[in-house]
Design a protein around this motif. Structure first.
Motif, PDB file in Angstrom:
ATOM      1  N   LYS A  17      63.736  13.026  -0.453  1.00 46.27           N
ATOM      2  CA  LYS A  17      64.785  14.056  -0.566  1.00 46.27           C
ATOM      3  C   LYS A  17      65.545  14.218   0.748  1.00 46.27           C
ATOM      4  O   LYS A  17      66.771  14.234   0.762  1.00 46.27           O
ATOM      5  CB  LYS A  17      64.188  15.423  -0.961  1.00 46.27           C
ATOM      6  N   SER A  36      66.395  26.631   5.234  1.00 45.66           N
ATOM      7  CA  SER A  36      65.506  27.616   4.618  1.00 45.66           C
ATOM      8  C   SER A  36      64.740  28.420   5.657  1.00 45.66           C
ATOM      9  O   SER A  36      64.622  28.016   6.809  1.00 45.66           O
ATOM     10  CB  SER A  36      64.482  26.899   3.737  1.00 45.66           C
ATOM     11  N   ARG A  40      55.716  28.638   7.382  1.00 47.80           N
ATOM     12  CA  ARG A  40      54.912  27.519   7.894  1.00 47.80           C
ATOM     13  C   ARG A  40      55.183  27.338   9.387  1.00 47.80           C
ATOM     14  O   ARG A  40      56.322  27.486   9.816  1.00 47.80           O
ATOM     15  CB  ARG A  40      55.282  26.256   7.088  1.00 47.80           C
ATOM     16  N   ARG A  43      56.424  21.857  12.821  1.00 49.50           N
ATOM     17  CA  ARG A  43      55.749  20.597  13.172  1.00 49.50           C
ATOM     18  C   ARG A  43      56.288  20.136  14.515  1.00 49.50           C
ATOM     19  O   ARG A  43      57.356  20.565  14.941  1.00 49.50           O
ATOM     20  CB  ARG A  43      56.097  19.504  12.151  1.00 49.50           C
ATOM     21  N   TYR A  52      64.292  24.438   9.891  1.00 44.78           N
ATOM     22  CA  TYR A  52      63.996  25.712   9.225  1.00 44.78           C
ATOM     23  C   TYR A  52      64.252  26.855  10.194  1.00 44.78           C
ATOM     24  O   TYR A  52      64.309  26.653  11.403  1.00 44.78           O
ATOM     25  CB  TYR A  52      62.499  25.795   8.847  1.00 44.78           C
ATOM     26  N   GLU A  71      66.526  32.539  -3.545  1.00 42.64           N
ATOM     27  CA  GLU A  71      65.320  32.146  -4.281  1.00 42.64           C
ATOM     28  C   GLU A  71      64.203  32.042  -3.268  1.00 42.64           C
ATOM     29  O   GLU A  71      64.453  31.943  -2.075  1.00 42.64           O
ATOM     30  CB  GLU A  71      65.523  30.814  -5.015  1.00 42.64           C
ATOM     31  N   ALA A  73      59.694  30.770  -2.921  1.00 44.01           N
ATOM     32  CA  ALA A  73      58.483  30.266  -3.584  1.00 44.01           C
ATOM     33  C   ALA A  73      57.354  30.161  -2.568  1.00 44.01           C
ATOM     34  O   ALA A  73      57.599  30.113  -1.354  1.00 44.01           O
ATOM     35  CB  ALA A  73      58.738  28.903  -4.200  1.00 44.01           C
ATOM     36  N   TYR A  76      52.173  25.243  -0.933  1.00 42.14           N
ATOM     37  CA  TYR A  76      51.053  24.891  -0.037  1.00 42.14           C
ATOM     38  C   TYR A  76      50.663  26.053   0.890  1.00 42.14           C
ATOM     39  O   TYR A  76      50.638  25.896   2.116  1.00 42.14           O
ATOM     40  CB  TYR A  76      51.361  23.710   0.895  1.00 42.14           C
ATOM     41  N   TYR A  80      58.530  29.953   1.341  1.00 40.27           N
ATOM     42  CA  TYR A  80      59.794  29.292   1.660  1.00 40.27           C
ATOM     43  C   TYR A  80      60.889  30.026   0.888  1.00 40.27           C
ATOM     44  O   TYR A  80      60.681  30.433  -0.257  1.00 40.27           O
ATOM     45  CB  TYR A  80      59.793  27.841   1.174  1.00 40.27           C
ATOM     46  N   GLY A  81      62.066  30.170   1.489  1.00 36.62           N
ATOM     47  CA  GLY A  81      63.157  30.825   0.771  1.00 36.62           C
ATOM     48  C   GLY A  81      64.513  30.423   1.326  1.00 36.62           C
ATOM     49  O   GLY A  81      64.637  30.012   2.480  1.00 36.62           O
ATOM     50  N   THR A  82      65.530  30.561   0.472  1.00 37.78           N
ATOM     51  CA  THR A  82      66.901  30.195   0.857  1.00 37.78           C
ATOM     52  C   THR A  82      67.698  31.434   1.224  1.00 37.78           C
ATOM     53  O   THR A  82      67.895  32.308   0.363  1.00 37.78           O
ATOM     54  CB  THR A  82      67.615  29.500  -0.332  1.00 37.78           C
ATOM     55  N   GLU A 100      67.542  21.789  -0.562  1.00 39.55           N
ATOM     56  CA  GLU A 100      66.408  20.878  -0.778  1.00 39.55           C
ATOM     57  C   GLU A 100      65.181  21.774  -0.923  1.00 39.55           C
ATOM     58  O   GLU A 100      64.597  22.203   0.078  1.00 39.55           O
ATOM     59  CB  GLU A 100      66.305  19.966   0.449  1.00 39.55           C
ATOM     60  N   ILE A 101      64.846  22.101  -2.165  1.00 38.36           N
ATOM     61  CA  ILE A 101      63.814  23.113  -2.413  1.00 38.36           C
ATOM     62  C   ILE A 101      62.885  22.671  -3.546  1.00 38.36           C
ATOM     63  O   ILE A 101      63.182  21.699  -4.242  1.00 38.36           O
ATOM     64  CB  ILE A 101      64.454  24.485  -2.764  1.00 38.36           C
ATOM     65  N   ASP A 102      61.793  23.399  -3.747  1.00 40.53           N
ATOM     66  CA  ASP A 102      60.846  22.987  -4.784  1.00 40.53           C
ATOM     67  C   ASP A 102      61.327  23.429  -6.178  1.00 40.53           C
ATOM     68  O   ASP A 102      62.343  24.136  -6.308  1.00 40.53           O
ATOM     69  CB  ASP A 102      59.433  23.493  -4.452  1.00 40.53           C
ATOM     70  N   GLY A 105      61.726  27.178  -7.062  1.00 42.56           N
ATOM     71  CA  GLY A 105      62.962  27.705  -6.478  1.00 42.56           C
ATOM     72  C   GLY A 105      64.189  27.202  -7.215  1.00 42.56           C
ATOM     73  O   GLY A 105      65.135  27.959  -7.462  1.00 42.56           O
ATOM     74  N   ARG A 147      49.511  17.442  -1.011  1.00 40.13           N
ATOM     75  CA  ARG A 147      50.874  17.150  -1.476  1.00 40.13           C
ATOM     76  C   ARG A 147      50.862  16.285  -2.731  1.00 40.13           C
ATOM     77  O   ARG A 147      51.675  16.470  -3.639  1.00 40.13           O
ATOM     78  CB  ARG A 147      51.664  16.479  -0.338  1.00 40.13           C
TER      79      ARG A 147
HETATM   80  P1  5GP Z   1      57.827  21.023   4.079  1.00 36.83           P
HETATM   81  O1  5GP Z   1      56.778  21.986   4.519  1.00 36.83           O
HETATM   82  O2  5GP Z   1      57.265  19.632   3.889  1.00 36.83           O
HETATM   83  O3  5GP Z   1      59.034  21.035   4.958  1.00 36.83           O
HETATM   84  O4  5GP Z   1      58.337  21.477   2.639  1.00 36.83           O
HETATM   85  C1  5GP Z   1      57.412  21.665   1.634  1.00 36.83           C
HETATM   86  C2  5GP Z   1      58.098  21.942   0.295  1.00 36.83           C
HETATM   87  O5  5GP Z   1      58.818  23.169   0.350  1.00 36.83           O
HETATM   88  C3  5GP Z   1      59.110  20.862  -0.137  1.00 36.83           C
HETATM   89  O6  5GP Z   1      58.844  20.566  -1.505  1.00 36.83           O
HETATM   90  C4  5GP Z   1      60.440  21.565  -0.011  1.00 36.83           C
HETATM   91  O7  5GP Z   1      61.367  21.090  -0.957  1.00 36.83           O
HETATM   92  C5  5GP Z   1      60.064  23.010  -0.292  1.00 36.83           C
HETATM   93  N1  5GP Z   1      61.034  23.937   0.276  1.00 36.83           N
HETATM   94  C6  5GP Z   1      61.643  23.881   1.477  1.00 36.83           C
HETATM   95  N2  5GP Z   1      62.469  24.923   1.644  1.00 36.83           N
HETATM   96  C7  5GP Z   1      62.399  25.655   0.510  1.00 36.83           C
HETATM   97  C8  5GP Z   1      63.050  26.857   0.063  1.00 36.83           C
HETATM   98  O8  5GP Z   1      63.875  27.470   0.736  1.00 36.83           O
HETATM   99  N3  5GP Z   1      62.712  27.302  -1.166  1.00 36.83           N
HETATM  100  C9  5GP Z   1      61.821  26.663  -1.962  1.00 36.83           C
HETATM  101  N4  5GP Z   1      61.581  27.178  -3.168  1.00 36.83           N
HETATM  102  N5  5GP Z   1      61.195  25.540  -1.582  1.00 36.83           N
HETATM  103  C10 5GP Z   1      61.479  25.039  -0.359  1.00 36.83           C
END
Ligand code: 5GP
Ligand code: ADP
Length: 201
Positions: A17, A36, A40, A43, A52, A71, A73, A76, A80-82, A100-102, A105, A147
């Protein structure tokens, strides 16, 4: 001004993605990639406000309560939110916005903004997904196993999306997602041209 398209890109971790979104942005720098909020921890190499906005759980809950998130969610064990405001402002300025969200969301975005377009990115196979996650090298064995468990769940939802694109060859996948973006903007409902409206009066 014709508003920009709101495009949601979802799919299991490691499917590509981020790589696809970065390529789209290179093809068209006017695209806005939403940043977003997450609880978390960053990294290594991640920067505040670039990958982020890193916030505490208390701050996240506060933003949620104030209605600042389009939105959100729990993924893990983290939230996470937008942020809503930049998405609305960029769209109003005519720029396409990519989230780019799950899947949780993505479905909320569709409910809140019915004119949004949901694209699910599929791997060519489950083994290839596992190998991409491993070769990316950003997670340890335990995080990769988590994952992949989530991936099995997420992959069940792909038929709820408007489109599904297999990321086999990167160039082909990027071409397809961009074709979806361009075609969606050619829908009659997308054109609010004042001179056309005046003909109907
Ligand atoms: P990562 O921790 O690897 O950056 O992201 C983990 C998951 O969280 C990925 O599937 C990503 O698409 C999702 N994600 C990232 N930002 C958001 C967000 O703002 N809202 C939602 N619902 N999922 C998110
Ligand atoms: P996501 O954002 O979905 O978690 P990434 O964009 O980080 O996934 O991609 C995961 C890994 O797979 C990265 O190392 C990336 O370079 C690689 N990758 C992405 N697309 C392809 C592809 N079509 N073929 C092979 N490797 C790919």
């Amino acid at each position: 001004m014709i508003p920009g398209l709101l495009l949601v890109i979802s799919g299991p971790s490691g499917v590509g993605k981020g790589t696809i979104c970065a390529r789209l942005k290179t093809m068209d720098p006017t695209i806005h990639l939403s940043i977003s909020m997450t609880t978390r921890p960053p990294r290594e190499g991640e920067e505040e406000g670039r990958e982020y906005f890193f916030v505490s759980e208390a701050r996240f809950q506060e933003l949620l309560k104030q209605g600042e998130l389009l939105e959100w969610a729990r993924v893990y064990d983290f939230y996470y939110g937008t942020p809503k405001k930049p998405v609305m402002e960029m769209r109003a300025a005519g720029r396409d916005v990519i989230l780019e969200i799950d899947v949780q969301g993505g479905l909320q975005v569709k409910a809140n903004c019915p004119d949004s377009i949901l694209v699910f990115v599929l791997p060519p196979s489950f083994d290839e997904l596992a190998s991409r996650l491993q070769s990316r090298g950003t997670e340890g064995a335990e995080a990769i196993a988590t994952r992949l468990r989530w991936a099995r769940e997420e992959l069940r939802s792909f038929r709820r999306y408007d489109y599904a694109v297999v990321n086999d060859t990167l160039e082909e996948a990027v071409r397809k997602v961009n074709a979806i973006r361009v075609a969606e903007k050619c829908r009659p409902s997308f054109h609010g041209l004042a001179w056309l409206d005046s003909l109907e009066e």
